[in-house]
Design an enzyme around this catalytic site. Structure first.
Site, PDB file in Angstrom:
ATOM      1  N   HIS A  18       5.439  -3.261   7.802  1.00 47.98           N
ATOM      2  CA  HIS A  18       6.161  -2.016   8.044  1.00 47.98           C
ATOM      3  C   HIS A  18       7.390  -2.324   8.883  1.00 47.98           C
ATOM      4  O   HIS A  18       7.371  -3.233   9.736  1.00 47.98           O
ATOM      5  CB  HIS A  18       5.302  -1.015   8.824  1.00 47.98           C
ATOM      6  CG  HIS A  18       4.456  -0.112   7.994  1.00 47.98           C
ATOM      7  ND1 HIS A  18       3.316   0.481   8.482  1.00 47.98           N
ATOM      8  CD2 HIS A  18       4.589   0.338   6.715  1.00 47.98           C
ATOM      9  CE1 HIS A  18       2.765   1.230   7.533  1.00 47.98           C
ATOM     10  NE2 HIS A  18       3.521   1.162   6.465  1.00 47.98           N
ATOM     11  N   CYS A  77       2.892   2.317  16.215  1.00 44.42           N
ATOM     12  CA  CYS A  77       1.988   2.768  15.155  1.00 44.42           C
ATOM     13  C   CYS A  77       1.168   3.971  15.609  1.00 44.42           C
ATOM     14  O   CYS A  77       0.853   4.854  14.811  1.00 44.42           O
ATOM     15  CB  CYS A  77       1.054   1.654  14.724  1.00 44.42           C
ATOM     16  SG  CYS A  77       1.835   0.340  13.774  1.00 44.42           S
TER      17      CYS A  77
END
Length: 274
Positions: free
Chosen positions: A172, A266
């Site tokens: 990511h 996150c």
């Protein structure tokens, strides 16, 4: 002397790690059925929430759902910009129900989250979409697809810059790059394709760059309010470089979440309103 950095109050959305576990593997950090210390995970998450509140920020929490162990990673659920909510459409089947679970929180909080079209391109929220400098930096290569970048541009009316990730450990964008303030970033160049590195160099010539060791310590999976940088204490070199630039590092250990490939960012969705 480094400049005096100024923070502004932020609103962060989190989710308690009530059901956090590693029961499947969808990135190189994960080992199926790896032992997880749930009590430690809870303690670390509470420390992050406390650090945000002590810095003057508002912290909300979505209701965790049994059977969704990765729901703690709130950043992936959506991108919120100017009060508009672009919901995620997850790549992994195991995570797909998280989008609807977070939609319940957004609706209860007075937002009108966009409904993902079935079969549309994969997009994983702030995991791969980072607003900064009047742009949306958009990651691709492992999860979010390029057509989803185009969706984001149309939805928000903000220019979107596609960046290609090439190292599966940085699956990511938010594992390899974060916004330091409204104008600048920190990133790990080697996580990106040569062309994407050149683009970042042109757009952000004064960016803070991280070493491989700091990146692998989740140093780029950080949250900044423009002054305070909530960062992994293991990213010691990056901590020093940020301090030299006038930022105030706030080390928060989320090492238990590293087992699932996640860290501070996150676990943090920023709710951006006009």
């Amino acid at each position: 002397m480094p400049p005096v950095r100024v923070s502004r109050p932020r609103r962060y959305l989190t989710c308690a790690p009530t059901y956090f576990d590693v029961t499947y593997a969808i990135n190189p950090w994960m080992r199926e059925n790896a032992p997880v210390d749930t009590a430690l995970a809870r303690t670390q998450w509470e420390a992050l929430v406390r650090a945000y509140r002590e810095a003057g920020h508002t912290v909300d929490s979505a209701e965790p759902v049994p059977g969704l162990p990765d729901m703690v990673f709130a950043a992936n659920a959506a991108l919120v910009l100017d009060g508009k909510v672009l919901r995620a459409r997850f790549h992994a089947e195991q995570r797909q129900p998280e989008s609807a679970a977070y939609a319940l929180w957004f609706k209860a909080a007075g937002f009108d989250p966009q409904e993902p079209e079935p079969g549309g391109p994969v997009r994983e929220g702030e995991g791969d979409l980072v607003p900064v400098a009047g742009l949306i930096l958009a990651g691709t290569g492992f999860r979010t697809t390029v057509p989803a970048h185009q969706e984001a541009q149309e939805f928000f009316g903000v220019p979107t810059v596609s960046l290609h990730l090439t190292d599966p450990y940085f699956y990511h964008l938010d594992t390899a790059l974060f916004a330091l303030d409204d104008e600048n970033i920190a990133y790990y160049p080697e996580a990106f394709s040569p062309g994407s590195r050149e683009v970042l160099g042109r757009l952000f010539p004064d960016a803070v760059t991280a070493t491989g060791d700091d990146a692998m310590a989740f140093g780029l999976n950080s949250v900044s309010d423009g002054r305070h940088v909530f960062i992994s204490p293991r990213a010691t070199g990056l901590v020093d470089r940020l301090a030299e630039r006038g930022y105030v590092p706030v080390p928060v250990d989320l090492s238990e979440f590293h087992k699932a490939g996640g860290g501070i960012k996150c676990c943090t969705q920023e709710v951006r309103t006009p």
